[in-house]
Scaffold this active site. Structure first.
Site, PDB file in Angstrom:
ATOM      1  N   ASP A 172       7.240  10.319   3.773  1.00 23.74           N
ATOM      2  CA  ASP A 172       7.028  11.691   4.228  1.00 23.74           C
ATOM      3  C   ASP A 172       7.363  11.872   5.701  1.00 23.74           C
ATOM      4  O   ASP A 172       7.847  12.917   6.109  1.00 23.74           O
ATOM      5  CB  ASP A 172       5.594  12.148   3.926  1.00 23.74           C
ATOM      6  CG  ASP A 172       4.551  11.321   4.648  1.00 23.74           C
ATOM      7  OD1 ASP A 172       4.816  10.151   4.956  1.00 23.74           O
ATOM      8  OD2 ASP A 172       3.456  11.851   4.906  1.00 23.74           O
ATOM      9  N   ILE A 218       6.325   2.302  -1.466  1.00 20.73           N
ATOM     10  CA  ILE A 218       5.614   1.533  -2.491  1.00 20.73           C
ATOM     11  C   ILE A 218       4.215   2.082  -2.740  1.00 20.73           C
ATOM     12  O   ILE A 218       3.585   1.749  -3.743  1.00 20.73           O
ATOM     13  CB  ILE A 218       5.530   0.040  -2.104  1.00 20.73           C
ATOM     14  CG1 ILE A 218       4.593  -0.184  -0.913  1.00 20.73           C
ATOM     15  CG2 ILE A 218       6.898  -0.544  -1.830  1.00 20.73           C
ATOM     16  CD1 ILE A 218       4.256  -1.639  -0.672  1.00 20.73           C
ATOM     17  N   ASP A 219       3.708   2.918  -1.842  1.00 23.66           N
ATOM     18  CA  ASP A 219       2.319   3.378  -1.953  1.00 23.66           C
ATOM     19  C   ASP A 219       2.121   4.499  -2.972  1.00 23.66           C
ATOM     20  O   ASP A 219       0.994   4.792  -3.350  1.00 23.66           O
ATOM     21  CB  ASP A 219       1.812   3.870  -0.592  1.00 23.66           C
ATOM     22  CG  ASP A 219       1.676   2.745   0.416  1.00 23.66           C
ATOM     23  OD1 ASP A 219       1.461   1.597  -0.028  1.00 23.66           O
ATOM     24  OD2 ASP A 219       1.789   3.001   1.618  1.00 23.66           O
ATOM     25  N   MET A 261      -1.587  -3.437  -0.357  1.00 24.77           N
ATOM     26  CA  MET A 261      -1.235  -2.370   0.576  1.00 24.77           C
ATOM     27  C   MET A 261      -1.798  -1.036   0.086  1.00 24.77           C
ATOM     28  O   MET A 261      -2.146  -0.881  -1.081  1.00 24.77           O
ATOM     29  CB  MET A 261       0.269  -2.291   0.752  1.00 24.77           C
ATOM     30  CG  MET A 261       0.834  -3.412   1.613  1.00 24.77           C
ATOM     31  SD  MET A 261       2.596  -3.211   1.930  1.00 24.77           S
ATOM     32  CE  MET A 261       2.861  -4.500   3.147  1.00 24.77           C
ATOM     33  N   HIS A 351       3.494  -8.334   2.815  1.00 25.52           N
ATOM     34  CA  HIS A 351       4.842  -7.826   2.548  1.00 25.52           C
ATOM     35  C   HIS A 351       5.478  -8.430   1.304  1.00 25.52           C
ATOM     36  O   HIS A 351       6.604  -8.043   0.949  1.00 25.52           O
ATOM     37  CB  HIS A 351       5.734  -8.073   3.773  1.00 25.52           C
ATOM     38  CG  HIS A 351       5.502  -7.061   4.856  1.00 25.52           C
ATOM     39  ND1 HIS A 351       4.376  -7.076   5.645  1.00 25.52           N
ATOM     40  CD2 HIS A 351       6.228  -5.979   5.249  1.00 25.52           C
ATOM     41  CE1 HIS A 351       4.424  -6.063   6.495  1.00 25.52           C
ATOM     42  NE2 HIS A 351       5.531  -5.375   6.267  1.00 25.52           N
ATOM     43  N   ILE A 586       9.394  -2.279 -28.700  1.00 31.53           N
ATOM     44  CA  ILE A 586      10.391  -2.394 -27.642  1.00 31.53           C
ATOM     45  C   ILE A 586      11.584  -1.487 -27.904  1.00 31.53           C
ATOM     46  O   ILE A 586      12.303  -1.113 -26.979  1.00 31.53           O
ATOM     47  CB  ILE A 586      10.859  -3.848 -27.457  1.00 31.53           C
ATOM     48  CG1 ILE A 586      11.690  -4.334 -28.653  1.00 31.53           C
ATOM     49  CG2 ILE A 586       9.675  -4.774 -27.219  1.00 31.53           C
ATOM     50  CD1 ILE A 586      12.366  -5.667 -28.422  1.00 31.53           C
TER      51      ILE A 586
END
Length: 830
Positions: A172, A218-219, A261, A351, A586
């Site tokens: 952002d 990634i958050d 994280m 990380h 699948i």
């Protein structure tokens, strides 16, 4: 696929068709008339496969329509897996449309510094990057760009190259910076003219700049999109680590505190807790009460007393208590050691969560978002507002950038004001559902009152068909939610064979502990349907155990079996019970849902195998790989894994192909290898064509190649069904199992009459599916009308609209269609 509640207004663009010109390859100068006719014929055949799904509405957009336009792509802020897939898609779609495309290296810093940091991108510059983590064009935080003088330098560097269209891939903060740059552009250009740096004529040619954003984080902390690029891969890294921790913790009876994280967003921690069966989870949006130390220790102590050998606690790095005090992993460890004296260790993943090869989901998401970003950018006018390309259910949408940013900031404001309920609500309905499910499934005792109207119902669950990732997660969730509602739960062993024999096991709360992380089926599963020979025995078993509702978790066999059982209700009163199917296969070939449980795990496995195959060819010149996938007659696995692995083509049953098409691929291969490409990948679905087998395709390639390349076959086989389920399938299975339990409990109450169950209506035998953002319970009798039982396929399949994207990104000419937006409502997400 996650769901948001009350998203900002969305640009609902229509479906466009990009027509194919006579040149079959965009960079061919001339193509003979006969070859042009053949190319159009091939295109018409492919269109016939796509039209039933998409339609022909919308204006035609010709290949190279935007020839002469200039654009650039850059990545900014923290890197995330899947950014390279997005960069590759932006570059290749831009070139396909005739644009000159630039890389801006090192984000805003490269924009400010200019020179060698802004370079033209070629088709080959983005080859073989889709499986790589990070971003090949670099990313950096830039203090200079925050100042007006820095933005002025950036404007000068862009306008000198004619760049006034930007695709920004970042969080952002990066997107907000891009919007500020756009607003400042006229003033910056005016100052450059005043300084004599550029001419007025040049300024007049570039009066404004357009911005389209892709969220790479990634958050998953950006409101307005269900998933951000990189989130799924980060979850996979977390779950891989937690699974490893579980193994060692069980050996030594340890407690592990795992820090993930999420400084301002608890999505990673919350979903990781669901996908790993963690005992406790600390997130910033929903802080625990002030006495959390006692609550935590009481729970861990009781679980140990009931025989559990390990404890897993997930802590988001931004976790706080209700007073705003930080809750760190070390603090949690100290509390456990001091109060319980448990051997407790801390694992800080750091990380590692940003690293590694991107998941199939993130690769495909990056590809789809990148292509749509270029189209959105080219369609913008001087009055257009910057937008973000988001995923809404399984559709791409354009969302106003600043409204998303404002909503994201509203979450932080609510948390700052300690308005936790508002913060959770603003995160979206799916976040709320995740939190609710986590809280229910981690309870030790059923605390709710008996909701069955004074009757303790008996429910049963079985697996039917081939094993698939997420089966065990769905069973666990179903059992625990059923127990929470005071039902007695039975597990049926070995599908209908076990049901006919009366092989049922009563399942307790701890019977399904640690099931989520395992693939396969602990209940046992077989590919079989109920028939006249065993129907009477099946009815007798249901009567013996007094079963009031039945859940079938499996693939096409589970769906077909439910139809058969419901059709025999008139003959066997024991079958007059509510039934529900959770599609788990699948192949993703079950009607009534856009996605089946287990398909994400399979696609990831296929992409990982293809990555290894590609790597094996490093240093081997001019080799073609033909990779055969499972899926029966359904080409979903072949198509989606081909996009996710960067393959050059995929042969499937739904899109008819001929010898001419295969020979055309030989021509494409030869052309690519002449310009330096060393390998070519074709994915073939196992039942794509009964005559054009994988071996036949190899032989045809060998014959037509003229020894210009060698060919190898790789049949992936049952490896696609195995392995540990992905976080996506674990979480999806958990929530679908819970939804199925709620549906059956509600249905049982509705159909309980005079001391017995009487469920005869079509609605009482339903399939739980995902339709866009909505969870839908569809009567199987209605779905039967939409099914090709001969080939075990739905009559319409949404993913066919991805086929043109696959071919375009592999440098084939094709008809591309922008993805239509599917409306959502408040009852979104599972």
């Amino acid at each position: 696929m996650e769901a948001e509640e009350d998203p900002p207004p969305i640009h609902k663009h229509s479906v466009y068709a990009i027509g194919v010109q006579d040149d079959f390859h965009q960079d061919d100068d001339l193509v003979g008339p006969l070859e042009a006719i053949k190319a159009r014929e091939r295109m018409a055949r492919r269109m016939d496969s796509i039209i039933p799904v998409m339609g022909r509405e919308g204006a035609n957009i010709q290949l190279n329509l935007y020839r002469g336009r200039t654009m650039a792509v850059f990545t900014s802020g923290g890197d995330s897996q899947g950014m390279n897939a997005a960069v590759r898609s932006v570059v290749r779609m831009g070139i396909y449309l005739g644009c000159k495309v630039y890389f801006i290296r090192e984000g805003y810093q490269g924009m400010v510094d200019g020179d060698e940091y802004i370079v033209e991108a070629s088709w080959n510059a983005v080859s073989d990057i889709i499986q790589k983590g990070g971003t090949i064009i670099g990313s950096a935080r830039c203090a200079d760009f925050r100042e007006k003088e820095g933005r002025k330098k950036a404007a000068r560097n862009l306008i000198s190259r004619g760049i006034t269209n930007l695709v920004c891939i970042g969080g952002d903060g990066s997107l907000t910076g891009a919007n500020t740059f756009r607003k400042d552009w006229p003033g910056l250009i005016a100052e450059l003219v005043k300084d004599g740096t550029i001419t007025q004529a040049l300024a007049d040619e570039h009066p404004n700049i357009q911005i389209v954003g892709l969220v790479g984080s990634i958050d998953n902390d950006f409101c307005g999109t269900d998933m951000t690029i990189g989130t799924d891969t980060a979850l996979q890294r977390i779950i891989e680590a937690v699974d490893s921790v579980v193994s060692t913790a069980q050996s030594h009876q340890r407690a592990f505190v795992v820090e993930v994280m999420g400084r301002h967003c608890g999505y990673l921690a919350l979903v990781a807790a669901l996908a790993s069966e963690a005992d406790f989870c600390f997130i910033p949006e929903w802080p625990p009460p002030s006495n959390w130390r006692d609550i935590l220790c009481d729970k861990l102590q009781q679980m140990r007393s009931e025989g559990q050998r390990l404890n897993i606690i997930i802590v988001a790095e931004g976790a706080i208590d209700r007073d705003g005090n930080p809750i760190t992993a070390d603090l949690v460890k100290d509390v456990i050691k001091e109060k319980l004296k448990y051997d407790t260790r801390v694992t800080v993943l750091g990380h590692v969560q940003r690293g590694g090869s991107p998941s199939a989901f993130d690769r495909i998401l990056g590809c789809r978002m990148g292509a749509e970003a270029v189209l959105a950018l080219m369609e913008m006018t001087a009055d257009s507002e910057p937008c973000v390309i988001s995923i809404d259910g399984n559709s791409m949408v354009r969302v106003p950038l600043m409204q998303c940013v404002e909503r994201t900031q509203a979450v932080q404001k609510a948390m700052h004001e300690k308005d936790w309920e508002t913060a959770v609500k603003l995160r979206g309905r799916s976040f709320q559902r995740n939190l609710e499910t986590y809280r229910l499934l981690t309870k030790l005792h059923q605390e709710r009152e008996n909701l069955s109207g004074g009757h303790n119902f008996n429910v049963a669950v079985m697996n039917v068909g081939a094993p698939a990732g997420g089966m065990n997660a769905a069973v666990r969730s179903f059992v625990r939610i059923s127990l929470y509602h005071h039902c007695t739960a039975f597990g049926i062993n070995d599908s209908f064979e076990g049901l006919a024999k009366g092989d049922l096991t009563q399942l307790k709360w701890d019977s399904v502990t640690n099931w989520v992380m395992h693939g396969g089926s602990f209940l046992g599963t077989q590919k079989q349907l109920p028939n006249e020979d065993n129907m009477e025995k099946i009815a007798a078993t249901l009567k013996k155990f007094n079963i009031h509702a039945l859940l079938l978790i499996g693939g096409f066999e589970a769906y077909h079996s439910t139809i058969i059982l419901s059709q025999h209700r008139h003959k066997y009163p024991e079958l007059q019970i509510p039934m529900c199917v959770v599609p788990c296969t699948i192949s993703n070939n079950v009607p009534g849902t856009v996605l089946s449980l287990g398909s994400d795990t399979a696609v990831n496995e296929i992409c990982q195998q293809i990555d290894k195959i590609k790597q094996s060819a490093t240093g081997t010149k001019r080799r073609v790989f033909i990779i055969e996938t499972m899926g029966g007659y359904c080409g979903y696995l072949a198509t989606v894994s081909a996009i996710g692995s960067g393959a050059d083509n995929a042969y499937i049953f739904e899109e008819k192909f001929t010898v001419e098409d295969i020979i055309e691929d030989v021509r494409v291969i030869t052309q690519k290898m002449e310009i330096g490409v060393q390998r070519y990948l074709i994915v073939r679905n196992e039942c794509a064509n009964k005559n054009y087998t994988t071996e036949f395709v190899e032989q045809l390639f060998a014959e037509e190649s003229g020894n210009r390349f060698s060919t190898r076959i790789n049949v992936l086989g049952h490896a696609q069904q195995g392995g540990s389920p992905t976080p996506f399938d674990r979480n999806m299975g958990t929530k679908m199992g819970a939804r199925a339990a709620e549906f059956l409990i509600t249905s049982m109450k509705q159909h309980w009459k005079d001391g017995k169950m009487i469920a005869n209506n079509p609605e009482s035998a339903a399939l739980l599916g995902l339709n866009g953002r909505r969870v839908v319970f569809s009567p199987v009798a209605e779905l039967a009308k939409e099914t090709d039982f001969t080939h075990r396929l739905p009559n319409t399949q949404w993913w066919l609209k991805l086929r043109p994207l696959l071919r375009i990104l592999a440098k084939h000419a094709d008809t591309y269609m922008t993805e239509a937006y599917v409306d959502s409502d408040d009852d979104a997400g599972i």
